[in-house]
Design an enzyme around this catalytic site. Structure first.
Site, short mmCIF file in Angstrom:
data_model
loop_
_atom_site.label_atom_id
_atom_site.label_comp_id
_atom_site.label_asym_id
_atom_site.label_seq_id
_atom_site.Cartn_x
_atom_site.Cartn_y
_atom_site.Cartn_z
N GLU A 111 0.82 -1.23 0.00
CA GLU A 111 0.00 0.00 0.00
C GLU A 111 0.85 1.27 0.00
OE1 GLU A 111 -2.99 -0.21 3.08
OE2 GLU A 111 -4.24 -1.50 1.83
N GLU A 125 -6.28 -8.13 -0.64
CA GLU A 125 -6.74 -8.11 0.76
C GLU A 125 -8.20 -7.71 0.82
OE1 GLU A 125 -4.65 -5.55 3.46
OE2 GLU A 125 -2.70 -6.01 2.60
C1 GLA Z 1 -4.08 -2.65 4.84
C2 GLA Z 1 -2.71 -3.24 4.97
C3 GLA Z 1 -2.63 -4.41 5.87
C4 GLA Z 1 -3.52 -4.23 7.08
C5 GLA Z 1 -4.92 -3.96 6.63
C6 GLA Z 1 -5.84 -3.84 7.80
O1 GLA Z 1 -4.76 -3.08 3.76
O2 GLA Z 1 -2.13 -3.55 3.73
O3 GLA Z 1 -1.28 -4.54 6.27
O4 GLA Z 1 -3.06 -3.17 7.83
O5 GLA Z 1 -4.93 -2.76 5.92
O6 GLA Z 1 -6.97 -3.11 7.51
#
Ligand code: GLA
Ligand code: ZN
Length: 675
Positions: free
Chosen positions: A150, A307
């Site tokens: 991210e 995710e």
């Molecule tokens: C993001 C991150 C993860 C985690 C999730 C939790 O997507 O990439 O590492 O922190 O959020 O919401």
């Protein structure tokens, strides 16, 4: 280079067993067996373990995790782990810490925190990627690389200032050209030396926050620079990986994320992936828009859902759990829009720190007899049964929505006309209308080839870059329909106004001229009456901005009812070539946007078969001459619809004949393979 090779839709996600001792791993894998989990994302935050100090690398823990995954027959998406710098790195090389918008140099803390200009960060992150790829490139479990995590944010440090100047020299070549682009004669800003240029923040050009700048051109270029500067670190890691591995590379993105123009990243990704954490209260269609935006990065090639939470998030003020069926519904929604994976964050709840309550496959007790786990296991079994049939399937879209980060930035950093008009909200409204109407659509950059689309929707296309105006004309000329709106066609690539009538180079296509744009407080409504060919009137509450339109060949299909421009056009349609162009001169409410969009789709018979059924989502994927029709019921009630196709629901195995009444329960999903 495309997607990782898999023989089913990969199911699993972030796995951080380095946080607990090995005895727990046995329990983890027993649960993975029960849940049909075949894919693990590993090593996303392991830097402080894999490199405990600058001169020491230690892969013992990762070796153990990967060897265990191999023994258990699991596939791994392996991260380079460079998204959170270890404490020693910040301590030894303080320039890895960012300087914020207020000019404050940060200390060590949190994550996603490195300055992308820091030589120490670049050198050490790249070296880590190199070593990880060297060590695990041939590991039988590893099938993909996950660089960083991210990416995001902005830094305003002195190193970034240097890099910004270099980026500007590359972009403009000369100060004359830069002064012209930024219109620096205004407010005595003519630069005579590159060294005079500083990053635009609260200490320089900004006067109220990130959106309030005296020089839009400078702020806009800083956003472009920031995108490219962070991208450079991704590319450096990718190049380092390529020294020893040809496996596909991605990074998990955030879809409608303002700080990074992902279209500038697209060509450097082997495949796109993203993390779906919808904010409460956003429409379900916004997830569909995000999926389509991510699919659009690689020309419609499937992407990965990297995710999503299996249950709840932890970062919000309130963190509702996903209601029964919703996790499955949203997983299938991702697949329906082109995802070739269903992955979660994360496999097990952390014991401590900020994500200890973030949803996970396994809770702190490691239970597999919970409601949430049962749903996860059922979906795992279902995906295993579905196998490989959907992998690689494309979306046969006839409708395109243009999405443009430059327009987003330019619109929102502009002084005048209205601060209340947000790009995202407006694009979401136009997309929501298309989604409710069941249009199978792509979301594409302004550089995309538009020749295959019958309808092109370009909401709030504030900036016109390259030949986009001509290519939109081409869409209409050959019989297509273009829909565009107020605040479009205002500025060129440098964010300078076109020295012509509004909407600039879109004037010929739209057949309108705008002499004045009124903007009023959000609570002020001007009702627009929409009607066409004697159809029933729709009354729409218009807000924020109101172009006063002088038709230049366009017909009015909507008129204002208030103020000195009452009775003048608020929505127009212009015959152009074999097709037409719609101009929506104000921010209509959702009913108004829906009306316009359905008119445009109807011109091409593209209103979907379930447009009358609210929140019943329909989209299509196709591969090898076979079409898969996805029906997802996001409504709270059961819906019954007549199937317009004959085929088999690949989830239930049930045959469906054409015209048959099909019942879909709330959160129900059908994937009909048609015959
Ligand atoms: C993001 C991150 C993860 C985690 C999730 C939790 O997507 O990439 O590492 O922190 O959020 O919401
Ligand atoms: Zn910096």
């Amino acid at each position: 280079m495309t997607l990782p090779a898999t023989d089913r839709i990969p199911y699993g996600g972030d796995y951080n067993p380095e946080q607990w001792d090995e005895a727990v791993w046995d329990e983890d894998y027993r649960a993975f067996d029960l849940a049909h989990i075949d894919m693990l994302t590993v090593g996303v935050f392991t830097w402080s373990l894999t490199q405990p100090d600058e001169d020491t690398y230690d892969f013992t823990v990762l070796d153990g995790i990967l060897d265990r995954a191999e023994r258990e027959g699991r596939k791994v998406c392996l991260a380079t782990g460079t998204a959170a710098v270890p404490p020693w790195l910040a301590h030894r090389h303080p320039d890895v810490c960012r300087t914020d918008f207020e000019g404050r140099r940060h200390l060590f803390g949190v994550r996603h925190n490195a300055c992308a200009s820091s030589p120490a960060y670049r050198r050490l992150a790249t070296e880590m990627a190199r070593r990880i790829a060297e060590r695990y490139g041939d590991h039988p479990s590893v099938i993909a690389w996950h660089i960083n995590n991210e990416y995001g944010g902005v830094c305003y440090c002195d190193l970034c200032a240097e890099e910004f100047r270099a980026w500007l020299q590359e972009r403009y070549g000369s100060l004359d050209r830069l002064n012209e682009a930024w219109n620096t004669t205004f407010w005595s800003h003519r630069f005579t030396d590159w060294a005079q240029i500083v990053p635009p923040n609260m200490l320089s050009e900004h006067w109220r926050g990130p959106n309030h700048t005296a020089f839009q051109g400078i702020t806009l270029d800083y956003s472009r620079f920031n995108t490219d500067n962070i991208l450079r670190t991704f590319r450096e890691e990718k190049d380092a990986i390529r020294e020893s591995s040809d496996l596909p590379v991605t990074t998990n993105m955030m879809a409608i994320y303002r700080h990074l123009d992902y279209h500038r990243w697209a060509e450097h990704l082997d495949f796109a992936s993203w993390d779906n954490y919808p904010t409460d209260g956003s429409p379900v269609s916004r997830m569909a828009l995000s999926h389509a935006l991510m699919r659009g990065l690689k020309g419609g090639q499937p992407f990965w859902l990297m995710e999503q939470t299996p249950t709840m998030t932890a970062t919000r003020d309130y963190n509702p759990v996903k209601r029964p069926g919703i996790m499955r519904l949203w997983s299938w929604q991702a697949i329906a829009h082109g995802s070739d994976s269903v992955l979660f964050f994360q496999m097990r709840h952390s014991k401590g720190a900020s994500e200890k309550y973030h949803g996970a496959i396994l809770n702190h007790a490691g239970r597999t007899d919970t409601r949430a786990f049962a749903e996860i296991a059922e979906l795992g079994a279902e995906l295993e049964r579905v196998g490989a049939v959907l992998l690689g399937a494309r979306t046969p879209a006839r409708v395109a929505v243009l999405f443009d980060w430059d327009s987003w930035w330019a619109l929102e950093i502009t002084d005048g006309h209205s601060r209340a008009v947000g790009y995202e909200k407006q694009v979401v409204a136009y997309h929501e209308a298309l989604w409710q109407a069941g249009a199978v659509l792509d979301v594409v950059p302004v550089t995309a080839d538009l020749t295959d689309y019958d309808v092109v929707v370009a909401p709030f296309l504030h900036m016109l870059k390259g030949d986009i105006a001509t290519r939109l004309e081409d869409v209409a000329r050959r019989g297509g329909t273009v829909v565009t709106t107020v605040m479009s066609g205002r500025v060129d690539e440098d964010d300078n106004a076109f020295l012509m009538d509004v909407p600039g180079p879109l004037g010929a296509l739209t057949g309108v001229r705008v002499d004045e744009t009124d903007s009023l407080p959000p609570e002020t409504v001007n009702t627009v009456v929409l009607t066409r060919d004697g159809s029933d009137e729709v009354r729409s509450a218009a807000r924020h901005v109101f172009d006063v339109v002088q038709p230049q060949g366009a017909e009015a299909v909507g008129v204002y009812t208030e103020d000195f421009y009452a009775g003048t056009p608020a929505v127009t349609r212009h015959g152009f070539g074999e097709g037409s162009a719609w101009y929506v001169a104000t921010c209509l409410d959702q009913d108004g946007v829906d009306w316009v969009i359905r008119q445009a789709l109807a011109e091409h018979g593209l209103v979907g078969p379930f447009a009358g059924v609210r929140d019943l989502e329909h989209t299509t994927r196709a591969i090898d001459g076979r079409r898969y029709e996805f029906l997802l019921n996001h409504a709270a009630e059961t819906v019954t619809v007549a199937a317009p196709w004959e085929g088999t629901d690949i989830l239930s195995g049930r045959d469906v004949s054409e015209g048959e009444q099909v019942e879909i329960a709330p959160a129900g999903v059908l994937v009909i393979a048609t015959r």
